[in-house]
Design a protein around this motif. Structure first.
Motif, PDB file in Angstrom:
ATOM      1  N   THR A  67      11.986  22.988  54.612  1.00 27.49           N
ATOM      2  CA  THR A  67      11.327  23.146  55.373  1.00 27.49           C
ATOM      3  C   THR A  67      10.062  22.660  54.887  1.00 27.49           C
ATOM      4  O   THR A  67       8.796  23.351  55.669  1.00 27.49           O
ATOM      5  N   ALA A  68       9.427  22.527  53.508  1.00 29.63           N
ATOM      6  CA  ALA A  68       8.243  22.636  53.744  1.00 29.63           C
ATOM      7  C   ALA A  68       8.293  21.295  53.356  1.00 29.63           C
ATOM      8  O   ALA A  68       6.636  20.809  53.284  1.00 29.63           O
ATOM      9  N   GLY A  69       8.709  20.126  53.129  1.00 33.36           N
ATOM     10  CA  GLY A  69       8.061  18.787  53.670  1.00 33.36           C
ATOM     11  C   GLY A  69       8.051  17.691  54.711  1.00 33.36           C
ATOM     12  O   GLY A  69       8.167  18.771  56.009  1.00 33.36           O
ATOM     13  N   ASP A  70       8.141  16.446  54.552  1.00 32.55           N
ATOM     14  CA  ASP A  70       8.513  16.073  55.880  1.00 32.55           C
ATOM     15  C   ASP A  70       9.132  16.139  56.923  1.00 32.55           C
ATOM     16  O   ASP A  70      10.178  16.381  56.153  1.00 32.55           O
ATOM     17  N   ARG A  71       9.205  16.368  58.437  1.00 31.73           N
ATOM     18  CA  ARG A  71       9.833  16.539  59.071  1.00 31.73           C
ATOM     19  C   ARG A  71      10.994  15.851  59.206  1.00 31.73           C
ATOM     20  O   ARG A  71      12.154  16.417  59.777  1.00 31.73           O
ATOM     21  N   VAL A  72      10.646  14.292  59.748  1.00 29.05           N
ATOM     22  CA  VAL A  72      11.747  13.601  59.780  1.00 29.05           C
ATOM     23  C   VAL A  72      12.853  14.030  58.790  1.00 29.05           C
ATOM     24  O   VAL A  72      13.942  13.433  58.981  1.00 29.05           O
ATOM     25  N   PRO A  73      12.727  13.801  57.525  1.00 28.50           N
ATOM     26  CA  PRO A  73      13.482  13.898  56.661  1.00 28.50           C
ATOM     27  C   PRO A  73      14.430  14.964  56.444  1.00 28.50           C
ATOM     28  O   PRO A  73      15.742  14.812  56.306  1.00 28.50           O
ATOM     29  N   TRP A  74      13.879  16.079  57.039  1.00 26.86           N
ATOM     30  CA  TRP A  74      14.639  17.402  57.002  1.00 26.86           C
ATOM     31  C   TRP A  74      15.168  17.676  57.948  1.00 26.86           C
ATOM     32  O   TRP A  74      16.961  17.322  58.241  1.00 26.86           O
ATOM     33  N   GLU A  81       4.181  21.510  72.561  1.00 26.76           N
ATOM     34  CA  GLU A  81       4.914  20.295  71.862  1.00 26.76           C
ATOM     35  C   GLU A  81       3.596  19.648  71.484  1.00 26.76           C
ATOM     36  O   GLU A  81       4.458  19.093  70.143  1.00 26.76           O
ATOM     37  N   TYR A  82       3.151  19.392  71.908  1.00 27.79           N
ATOM     38  CA  TYR A  82       2.621  18.120  71.256  1.00 27.79           C
ATOM     39  C   TYR A  82       1.590  18.558  69.464  1.00 27.79           C
ATOM     40  O   TYR A  82       1.366  17.568  69.520  1.00 27.79           O
ATOM     41  N   VAL A  83       1.529  19.487  69.941  1.00 33.59           N
ATOM     42  CA  VAL A  83       0.652  20.087  69.140  1.00 33.59           C
ATOM     43  C   VAL A  83       1.066  20.052  67.361  1.00 33.59           C
ATOM     44  O   VAL A  83       0.743  20.090  66.629  1.00 33.59           O
ATOM     45  N   TYR A  84       2.034  20.877  67.967  1.00 31.82           N
ATOM     46  CA  TYR A  84       3.162  21.588  67.402  1.00 31.82           C
ATOM     47  C   TYR A  84       4.289  20.752  67.233  1.00 31.82           C
ATOM     48  O   TYR A  84       4.519  20.067  65.919  1.00 31.82           O
ATOM     49  N   LEU A  85       4.551  21.054  67.895  1.00 36.49           N
ATOM     50  CA  LEU A  85       6.764  20.610  67.412  1.00 36.49           C
ATOM     51  C   LEU A  85       6.558  18.789  67.384  1.00 36.49           C
ATOM     52  O   LEU A  85       8.051  18.535  66.545  1.00 36.49           O
ATOM     53  N   ARG A  86       5.842  18.254  67.962  1.00 35.68           N
ATOM     54  CA  ARG A  86       5.906  16.344  67.935  1.00 35.68           C
ATOM     55  C   ARG A  86       4.941  16.430  66.284  1.00 35.68           C
ATOM     56  O   ARG A  86       4.893  15.198  66.257  1.00 35.68           O
ATOM     57  N   PRO A 127      14.226  21.360  63.039  1.00 31.23           N
ATOM     58  CA  PRO A 127      13.785  20.376  63.174  1.00 31.23           C
ATOM     59  C   PRO A 127      14.362  18.484  63.974  1.00 31.23           C
ATOM     60  O   PRO A 127      16.017  18.957  64.393  1.00 31.23           O
ATOM     61  N   GLY A 128      13.710  17.975  64.305  1.00 32.50           N
ATOM     62  CA  GLY A 128      14.217  16.626  65.173  1.00 32.50           C
ATOM     63  C   GLY A 128      13.608  15.443  64.405  1.00 32.50           C
ATOM     64  O   GLY A 128      13.187  16.114  63.419  1.00 32.50           O
ATOM     65  N   VAL A 129      14.379  14.135  64.525  1.00 30.80           N
ATOM     66  CA  VAL A 129      13.353  12.914  63.945  1.00 30.80           C
ATOM     67  C   VAL A 129      12.380  13.193  64.768  1.00 30.80           C
ATOM     68  O   VAL A 129      11.436  12.076  64.081  1.00 30.80           O
ATOM     69  N   GLU A 130      12.336  12.704  65.702  1.00 32.18           N
ATOM     70  CA  GLU A 130      10.788  13.054  67.100  1.00 32.18           C
ATOM     71  C   GLU A 130      10.242  13.964  67.267  1.00 32.18           C
ATOM     72  O   GLU A 130       8.892  14.353  68.160  1.00 32.18           O
ATOM     73  N   GLU A 131      11.046  15.148  67.560  1.00 28.63           N
ATOM     74  CA  GLU A 131      10.361  16.346  68.056  1.00 28.63           C
ATOM     75  C   GLU A 131      10.812  17.759  67.654  1.00 28.63           C
ATOM     76  O   GLU A 131      12.218  16.989  67.531  1.00 28.63           O
ATOM     77  N   ASP A 132      10.344  18.680  67.483  1.00 30.83           N
ATOM     78  CA  ASP A 132      11.385  19.668  66.809  1.00 30.83           C
ATOM     79  C   ASP A 132      11.345  20.566  68.188  1.00 30.83           C
ATOM     80  O   ASP A 132      10.534  20.219  69.104  1.00 30.83           O
ATOM     81  N   THR A 133      12.440  21.316  68.052  1.00 34.79           N
ATOM     82  CA  THR A 133      12.666  22.548  68.980  1.00 34.79           C
ATOM     83  C   THR A 133      12.591  23.914  68.267  1.00 34.79           C
ATOM     84  O   THR A 133      12.408  24.258  67.383  1.00 34.79           O
TER      85      THR A 133
END
Length: 773
Positions: A384-391, A239-244, A318-324
């Motif tokens: 999928t290559a850029g920052d997670r929040v815009p995606w 969760e904290y090292v990867y998904l967040r 992708p998620g705004v605060e955390e991916d799943t």
């Protein structure tokens, strides 16, 4: 591209006489075969679940125990339930219909089953206790103590016959929580060579304060979690090292695996894809049936297999605060990308997996397609290559309905992703440096829009037939992907093979429906987000400085003659090379596995030790004698081996400190010590790629069948990432990454220092002189 009539199961027209219904028998036949395949798969999964659930017992063992017990009680003329069944039946309304013989049969079956379950329970817990002992790791190489030999015999005895992939999961011990006092002590020891006296005294004071005050409180919560959870680290680590992480996963997280170094089985892109895809699907079938043999140390000690569960049909959402992580149990298609277009390709027809030549046929159709990409389609994967929040925001806004949702579902629920790359990559003997560097960069990031970096892995097949993998890191670590890749490479040129013209063996299918072109409706607003992500990704990719080189001066064969661990030898060489490169030592990360424990992943070996630094300083001092350097080298190697053993056996430093930090954040108790520890940069991040299935490759007879291994991007902006693979007796491949933007690093310069360090350390042993004597 798919022929429309193949997808229609029935048609109807309204006539004066009523409705005229026309059924397409072929389509209905395919539906029937598909349903049959699904039910077979469900049955196999159910059967495997039962087999794994009762391991090390088996249904045949149940029959033996029940039959033996009933036979014994019958000939001994005993009531198998000792009168208990008679007492129970008096309260049952059907008691008058149960004869004495029936009572004896039912009672014998129930008691026998109970005995069988008890035996399984005892064997499983005895095995768990045995596997909790790690004294075998401290035996000298090539010699085992009597205690270790007895232990190995007991492990084999209680392990049961013919284990499946997940058979040992419930018998593996849980990862232990080390005492805070020990972790703090080892941490201070690890940072001592990196700090001056004043810095060390300050850190020592912070550590002691933590150990005496906040530490015990956090440890109590951590032990409580370890009691309830299968593994107290893995879920928080994921969760904290990867998904967040909110930055790009391309380069920063994803890693790659290369093809053969010297062998090029075919020049045909579609053919290479055909064999590779078929091999991967065969592996998935074995995985679904749990027929893959669990990885075992010394062919006896099992390792955790839980990471295999999400290898296929998996994507990072992708998620705004955390991916799943999204995983589906079954997927019958793959998605292929070529020249800006996406295609859905079914992997089954006539109720069976497509053969290599049939998959090649599908790839040929894609390569022959001359249609243009739809508006915004070509660079879509840059999201999928850029920052997670815009995606994450774009996915919700532009891909949650209509054809975009259907096409995105096809991508995310595919078994895996394939890119038919329009560039040529391979090792060129006349241009070894530039060709390998270009090859590695292409696998790591490509054009930043031609890989779907969220998928569990991407198969990349280049125009000239060379191939490789790009894998997402959250769901599993590199050895899991490496296991798959070894199977694919071993099957491709030998077991499957090619014709003289370079095609896959077999014949094309005359009635095989073609690939289905995915449809997108990408608005200008969405295209703007894609462009922004691509800009971020391009800047990141352009900054990557890769250098890959085969070190063939010597390998583990000569290192073993030095009576030194090959991994310790290389790690010490990396420290010497780094000191020569930067004129200083740095915090060093070496990945180690904790899969001896249930749901174990990795632990850190802090390779920069006091002993290693003493040796490096001696190597830089011309006044030091060879004998003194060898003495210091031996001490450094022994210390490294000890640290590696501790990491593997749950006595590492970093995962414990990481979890204590997470607990402190949950409780709202800030710790200056933990905050400083977790913020320290790893300026040298290293990892060995293990060759796990040595029996698949006969490198003595066919030394050309060696892979280049794999690599990853730099972890620190001013640091190096180094991956290496030890192949056979005479070859070690190195993968070095850094950033062009850092004035302190240069991957090619560091590579030359590694070469020289390896040679200088070997020279200390004077093996040539010993051979002459």
């Amino acid at each position: 591209m798919a022929e429309a009539h193949q997808a229609v199961a029935f048609q109807f027209t309204v006539t004066p006489d009523g409705i005229d219904l026309h059924l397409c028998h072929e389509a209905l036949r395919q539906i029937y075969l598909s349903a049959l395949h699904s039910w077979k798969k469900r049955f196999i999964r159910f059967k495997n679940g039962v087999m794994t659930g009762v391991y090390p017992g088996s249904p045949s063992g149940l029959l033996v125990v029940v039959g033996g017990y009933m036979t014994y009680t019958k000939y001994a003329n005993l009531d198998p339930t000792l009168g208990l069944f008679n007492k129970l039946t008096t309260h049952l309304p059907i008691s008058k219909y149960i004869t004495d013989d029936t009572q004896q049969i039912i009672g014998g079956m129930l008691i026998g089953t109970g005995v069988w379950i008890t035996i399984i329970f005892v064997m499983r817990n005895v095995l768990k206790s045995l596997l909790s002992w790690h004294g075998w790791m401290y035996s000298r190489h090539g010699s085992l103590s009597i205690r270790t030999k007895i232990w190995l015999v007991l492990v084999k005895l209680f392990s049961g016959p013919k284990p499946m992939l997940y058979s040992f999961q419930s018998s593996l011990p849980r990862l232990p929580v080390p005492p805070v006092k020990h972790t703090v002590k080892r941490y201070l020891e690890s940072v001592r060579p990196l700090m001056d006296d004043e810095q060390y005294k300050r850190m020592e004071a912070l550590a002691k304060d933590f150990e005496n005050n906040l530490g015990p409180k956090l440890q109590w919560y951590l032990k409580l979690k370890a009691f309830w959870a299968s593994n107290y680290v893995s879920d928080w680590w994921e969760e904290y090292v990867y998904l967040r992480g909110r930055g790009p996963i391309m380069v920063n997280s994803n890693y790659y695996a290369m093809d053969f170094l010297y062998v090029f089985p075919t020049h045909l892109q579609a053919a290479r894809a055909g064999n590779a895809i078929h091999s991967i699907m065969l592996y998935r079938r074995k995985l679904d049936r749990a027929q893959i043999k669990p990885l075992m140390v010394q062919n006896t000690i099992p390792m955790c297999s839980s990471q295999y569960e999400r290898m296929f049909n998996t994507t990072r959402v992708p998620g705004v605060e955390e991916d799943t992580i999204q995983h589906v149990n079954e997927s019958k298609h793959i998605v292929v990308y070529h020249k800006g277009r996406f295609y859905k390709v079914w992997m089954f027809y006539d109720g069976r997996l497509l053969l290599p030549r049939e998959i090649e046929q599908q790839m040929e159709r894609i390569l022959a397609d001359t249609s243009k990409p739809q508006s915004g389609e070509e660079t879509l994967a840059a999201l999928t290559a850029g920052d997670r929040v815009p995606w994450a925001k774009a996915r919700t806004e532009f891909f949650s309905r209509g054809k975009n949702k259907q096409s995105l579902d096809a991508v995310e629920k595919a078994a895996f992703f394939v890119t038919l790359d329009d560039t040529e990559q391979r090792y060129e003997p006349d241009n070894p440096v530039q060709s390998l560097d270009s090859y590695a960069k292409s696998l790591l990031h490509g054009k930043c829009h031609d890989r779907w970096f969220d998928k569990s892995f991407n198969l990349i097949v280049f125009k000239n037939g060379t191939m490789g993998l790009n894998a997402e890191h959250t769901w599993a670590d590199a050895p899991i992907v490496g296991h798959l890749w070894e199977q694919v490479l071993s099957m491709d040129p030998v077991k499957l093979g090619y014709t003289e013209e370079g095609h896959c063996r077999g014949k094309p299918h005359p009635n095989l429906p073609g690939p289905q072109r995915l449809q997108w409706d990408i608005s200008e607003e969405c295209q703007s987000v894609i462009s922004s992500s691509l800009k971020v990704a391009n800047a990141l990719a352009d900054d990557v400085d890769m250098h890959i080189f085969p070190f063939n001066n010597f390998g583990k064969g000569l290192i073993k003659k030095c009576k030194t661990s090959p991994d310790a030898f290389i790690q010490i060489a990396l420290q010497l090379a780094h000191f020569r490169d930067k004129k200083k030592f740095c915090l060093t990360y070496e990945a180690s596995m904790t899969r001896l424990f249930r749901e174990g992943r990795t632990e850190t070996v802090r390779s920069c030790t006091m002993q290693t630094c003493d040796f490096v300083r001696a190597m830089m001092d011309e006044k030091q004698t060879r004998e003194e350097k060898l003495r210091l080298l031996k001490m450094a190697a022994e210390k490294h081996q000890d640290l590696y053993r501790m990491a593997m056996t749950g006595k590492g430093i970093d995962r414990h400190l990481f979890c204590l930090y997470v607990v402190s954040k949950y409780l709202g108790d800030d710790s200056a010590f933990l905050k400083e520890v977790l913020s320290e940069p790893w300026r040298l991040s290293t990892s060995q790629t293990p060759l796990q299935q040595i029996d698949l490759f006969d490198l003595k007879k066919h030394p050309e069948y060696v892979t280049s291994g794999g690599g990853f991007g730099p972890v620190a902006d001013d640091g190096y990432g180094v991956s290496y693979i030890i192949l056979g007796e005479d070859l070690i491949n190195f993968h070095i990454s850094s950033k062009h933007s850092s004035p302190e690093t240069d991957s090619h310069r560091f590579g030359s220092h590694i070469k020289q360090a390896m040679l200088d350390i070997l020279a200390l042993f004077e093996l040539d002189k010993k051979a002459i004597k």
